[in-house]
Motif scaffolding. Sequence first.
Motif, PDB file in Angstrom:
ATOM      1  N   ALA A 415     -84.381  59.367   7.557  1.00 43.59           N
ATOM      2  CA  ALA A 415     -84.022  60.597   6.856  1.00 43.59           C
ATOM      3  C   ALA A 415     -83.859  61.760   7.829  1.00 43.59           C
ATOM      4  O   ALA A 415     -84.530  61.851   8.857  1.00 43.59           O
ATOM      5  N   GLU A 416     -82.971  62.642   7.471  1.00 42.21           N
ATOM      6  CA  GLU A 416     -82.746  63.907   8.169  1.00 42.21           C
ATOM      7  C   GLU A 416     -82.518  63.675   9.660  1.00 42.21           C
ATOM      8  O   GLU A 416     -81.664  62.894  10.060  1.00 42.21           O
ATOM      9  N   GLU A 417     -83.302  64.338  10.514  1.00 46.16           N
ATOM     10  CA  GLU A 417     -83.017  64.329  11.951  1.00 46.16           C
ATOM     11  C   GLU A 417     -83.067  62.943  12.569  1.00 46.16           C
ATOM     12  O   GLU A 417     -82.425  62.687  13.598  1.00 46.16           O
ATOM     13  N   TYR A 418     -83.848  62.033  11.972  1.00 49.23           N
ATOM     14  CA  TYR A 418     -83.875  60.667  12.498  1.00 49.23           C
ATOM     15  C   TYR A 418     -82.494  60.014  12.435  1.00 49.23           C
ATOM     16  O   TYR A 418     -82.208  59.067  13.164  1.00 49.23           O
ATOM     17  N   GLY A 419     -81.668  60.500  11.546  1.00 45.23           N
ATOM     18  CA  GLY A 419     -80.336  59.911  11.413  1.00 45.23           C
ATOM     19  C   GLY A 419     -79.267  60.625  12.211  1.00 45.23           C
ATOM     20  O   GLY A 419     -78.080  60.357  12.032  1.00 45.23           O
ATOM     21  N   SER A 420     -79.663  61.519  13.100  1.00 42.77           N
ATOM     22  CA  SER A 420     -78.673  62.337  13.804  1.00 42.77           C
ATOM     23  C   SER A 420     -78.284  61.788  15.174  1.00 42.77           C
ATOM     24  O   SER A 420     -77.295  62.221  15.755  1.00 42.77           O
ATOM     25  N   HIS A 421     -79.056  60.836  15.707  1.00 41.84           N
ATOM     26  CA  HIS A 421     -78.884  60.465  17.108  1.00 41.84           C
ATOM     27  C   HIS A 421     -77.492  59.927  17.420  1.00 41.84           C
ATOM     28  O   HIS A 421     -76.910  60.244  18.459  1.00 41.84           O
ATOM     29  N   ASP A 422     -76.962  59.109  16.522  1.00 39.92           N
ATOM     30  CA  ASP A 422     -75.638  58.535  16.773  1.00 39.92           C
ATOM     31  C   ASP A 422     -74.524  59.392  16.192  1.00 39.92           C
ATOM     32  O   ASP A 422     -73.367  58.985  16.166  1.00 39.92           O
ATOM     33  N   LYS A 423     -74.869  60.572  15.747  1.00 46.34           N
ATOM     34  CA  LYS A 423     -73.889  61.474  15.140  1.00 46.34           C
ATOM     35  C   LYS A 423     -74.012  62.877  15.728  1.00 46.34           C
ATOM     36  O   LYS A 423     -73.745  63.873  15.053  1.00 46.34           O
ATOM     37  N   THR A 424     -74.437  62.957  16.993  1.00 49.05           N
ATOM     38  CA  THR A 424     -74.537  64.238  17.692  1.00 49.05           C
ATOM     39  C   THR A 424     -73.602  64.204  18.887  1.00 49.05           C
ATOM     40  O   THR A 424     -73.621  63.253  19.678  1.00 49.05           O
ATOM     41  N   PHE A 425     -72.791  65.253  19.041  1.00 51.12           N
ATOM     42  CA  PHE A 425     -71.750  65.245  20.066  1.00 51.12           C
ATOM     43  C   PHE A 425     -71.655  66.611  20.748  1.00 51.12           C
ATOM     44  O   PHE A 425     -71.739  67.660  20.092  1.00 51.12           O
ATOM     45  N   GLU A 426     -71.468  66.581  22.058  1.00 44.12           N
ATOM     46  CA  GLU A 426     -71.145  67.792  22.806  1.00 44.12           C
ATOM     47  C   GLU A 426     -69.624  67.887  22.838  1.00 44.12           C
ATOM     48  O   GLU A 426     -68.944  66.993  23.357  1.00 44.12           O
ATOM     49  N   ILE A 427     -69.103  68.954  22.302  1.00 44.60           N
ATOM     50  CA  ILE A 427     -67.666  69.069  22.080  1.00 44.60           C
ATOM     51  C   ILE A 427     -66.935  69.300  23.404  1.00 44.60           C
ATOM     52  O   ILE A 427     -67.350  70.143  24.217  1.00 44.60           O
ATOM     53  N   ALA A 428     -65.837  68.573  23.586  1.00 43.46           N
ATOM     54  CA  ALA A 428     -65.105  68.646  24.852  1.00 43.46           C
ATOM     55  C   ALA A 428     -63.938  69.631  24.816  1.00 43.46           C
ATOM     56  O   ALA A 428     -63.532  70.140  25.864  1.00 43.46           O
ATOM     57  N   ALA A 429     -63.371  69.868  23.630  1.00 43.41           N
ATOM     58  CA  ALA A 429     -62.173  70.711  23.550  1.00 43.41           C
ATOM     59  C   ALA A 429     -62.202  71.531  22.270  1.00 43.41           C
ATOM     60  O   ALA A 429     -62.800  71.120  21.267  1.00 43.41           O
ATOM     61  N   PRO A 430     -61.534  72.681  22.263  1.00 38.20           N
ATOM     62  CA  PRO A 430     -61.501  73.496  21.038  1.00 38.20           C
ATOM     63  C   PRO A 430     -60.762  72.776  19.924  1.00 38.20           C
ATOM     64  O   PRO A 430     -59.859  71.971  20.153  1.00 38.20           O
ATOM     65  N   GLY A 431     -61.190  73.057  18.704  1.00 34.63           N
ATOM     66  CA  GLY A 431     -60.567  72.417  17.549  1.00 34.63           C
ATOM     67  C   GLY A 431     -61.498  72.456  16.361  1.00 34.63           C
ATOM     68  O   GLY A 431     -62.259  73.414  16.174  1.00 34.63           O
ATOM     69  N   VAL A 432     -61.454  71.409  15.549  1.00 35.49           N
ATOM     70  CA  VAL A 432     -62.351  71.293  14.400  1.00 35.49           C
ATOM     71  C   VAL A 432     -62.961  69.897  14.403  1.00 35.49           C
ATOM     72  O   VAL A 432     -62.340  68.927  14.843  1.00 35.49           O
ATOM     73  N   VAL A 433     -64.213  69.814  13.921  1.00 39.98           N
ATOM     74  CA  VAL A 433     -64.849  68.527  13.670  1.00 39.98           C
ATOM     75  C   VAL A 433     -64.920  68.362  12.160  1.00 39.98           C
ATOM     76  O   VAL A 433     -65.362  69.266  11.448  1.00 39.98           O
TER      77      VAL A 433
END
Length: 743
Positions: A415-433
């Motif tokens: 639940a919550e933050e435990y589920g974030s590890h494979d869905k966290t990204f440092e953005i490389a270029a401007p745009g939208v996620v």
Amino acid sequence: MTDSTIIYTYTDEAPALATASFLPIVQAVAGQAGVEIETRDISLGGRILAAFPQKLTPEQQVGDALAELGGLATLPEANIIKLPNISASIPQLKAAIAELQSQGYDIPDYPDEPGTVEEKDVRARYDRIKGSAVNPVLREGNSDRRAPLSVKNYARKHPHRNKPFAEGSKTRVATMGHDDFRSNEKSFVSPADDVLTIRHVAEDGTVTELKTGLKVLPGEIVDATFLSASELDAFLAQTLKDAAADDILYSVHLKATMMKVSDPIIFGHVVKAYFADVFARYGDKIAEAGLTPNDGLGAILAGLPSVEGGDEIAAAIAADLERGPRLSYTNSDKGLTNLHVPSDVIVDASMPALIRNGGKLWGVDGGEGDTLAVIPDSSYAGVFQTVIDDVNAHGPLDPATIGSVPNVGLMAQAAEEYGSHDKTFEIAAPGVVQVVGGSGDVLLEHAVQPGDIWRATQTKDIAIRDWVKLAVTRARASATPAVFWLDETRAHDAELIGKVKTYLADHDTEGLTIEILAPAAATQYSLDRLRKGEDTISVTGNVLRDYNTDLFPILEVGTSAKMLSIVPLLSGGGLFETGAGGSAPKHVQQLVGENYLRWDSLGEFFALAASLEHLADFTSNVKAQVLADTLDAATGTFLENDKSPGRALGTIDNRGSHFYLALYWVQELAKQQADPELAAVFAPVAEVLAANEEKIVGELVAVQGSPVEIGGYYRPDPELVADVMRPSATFNEIIDGLVSPRS
């Protein structure tokens, strides 16, 4: 394994060393009741070896015990005792890899910048090991943590000291409050089964899929948010100026172990902000050498000797440290600053220590000073500021008179933050996620810039239902008000509040006090009751579960390691944790240097008693219930007689505390009347242990003072550890003579 089996986890550092002393006692005593104790290796070293068996010899290969236990946790017969383990930062992971390689294990290096398919596979395997990798797998249920009555009574009789804040204290929390994870959060509840995709759409229209095949269930809450890198840098620059202007210590407080992707990046921003001149002049050279601020100042300094011009860079770093602002230090004797290692300053433990110490941390000379505690994301920073304000206004909390704040925490099924590890990204270029549904609809969207940290989390409906049920159950069982720490102005919490109100209606809440308050208000509500000697259950999400089960126990009973921590698994099984005391690397250093282990196993005693009670109920094993009841009584005697490890050589350490727990346990077993057969078995054992008390304690204390060899830090040699942790031949002979059940 059978229904009468308890799985005891072998983990890391001080808990693993203590296991070598305590487990033989447990196996010997439990065996008399037909209870089998099996071990599973979920240590950092064991998990690394399990992930890379390809080039290991058959003798070196180990099974994937974590995956095995993850499967077991979904079964009703599960009964697992889980000790604290290393939640590895990248520096710790790399150190463990290097040690294993030096021991002859053919495993690959950690690739910082994987290029080939093989390197990407290696990196993915290691990334599944780092950070809080164990807990999400085992915690197939929600959390019930509280201070046992015996611990609370002991703290009232023998209160520790919470220091007052000095008049005019400048200690405070600094947090962003905008453009952070809290303020940018968006949420939705999935109406049906779906498979989501997370994608980045660049300004030129280029689409990059960041995560595919993300399955969600009906009623599941999905969140997405981001933290602005540019606003973070501006915030850090200002806080550095503020600390310098007030001439107070500067200290960052993150959770790089749980938030293993986002928080190391944030930590790197802090390192770069503090050493702005160094990175302006030498940043490219540092990066070219494969060094990153995300790993901390310590990793950079360790790598500089192999960098051309490294001496010059090291001198520039020293000059920046001298120029200030003054940093807090985790170990001034060794020159370790707050910025050396991301995993050395964990917010849930470091902030209570700051508050307990009168708002002061330690500087370069070991002296204490007021502190600017920097917690960039504002989601829960207000909790700590509220406690600081309360202590400033009303004085320190008195452990002799205050109440308690147990916790019911939402964490089941990642639940919550435990589920974030494979869905966290440092953005490389401007745009939208974007988070896109299976039909192609955009469900969530954020405009982002390079360097921003974007993440998504999931919380399954079944976990929320169980969390609400557990909160009501605990409130009724203890006749204690329960407060859901939820903020209606935060997107995720707003969705949770709707579900909480719906699911509360499924339970009989007549006569119960159940509130929903935002975290800062809930903190003040709990503090007000605490000062009146009243208890309040905090019902929280995953991160606040971690924070509250350190914050309040440290102020109430002096440590979080003495908590009773039970996870009623969704399947009906039980996971019993040994408190939230971390894995205590400093204790290992003391053992190796002085053959003295200060680790306190009290939380282990509580977990074992709860595990035995659960087994007795599940299997109708009356003897197991006798073991549980007598262990509880023995632990009370243990506390009353103050047999926890001492603080100096010449007193009993962890091994001596185990002897006394064993002595009191067999004495209770010998005199109990519920099972005459067990009483007959243990009466002579109790007699011989008592008769040899002085001799055994003498043998345990006699070995102190000299260095010992255990054959490794992350993968110590079991035989060497056993020799070190079982130094009393007299005690060993008595205990080992009990191993086989007697007829």
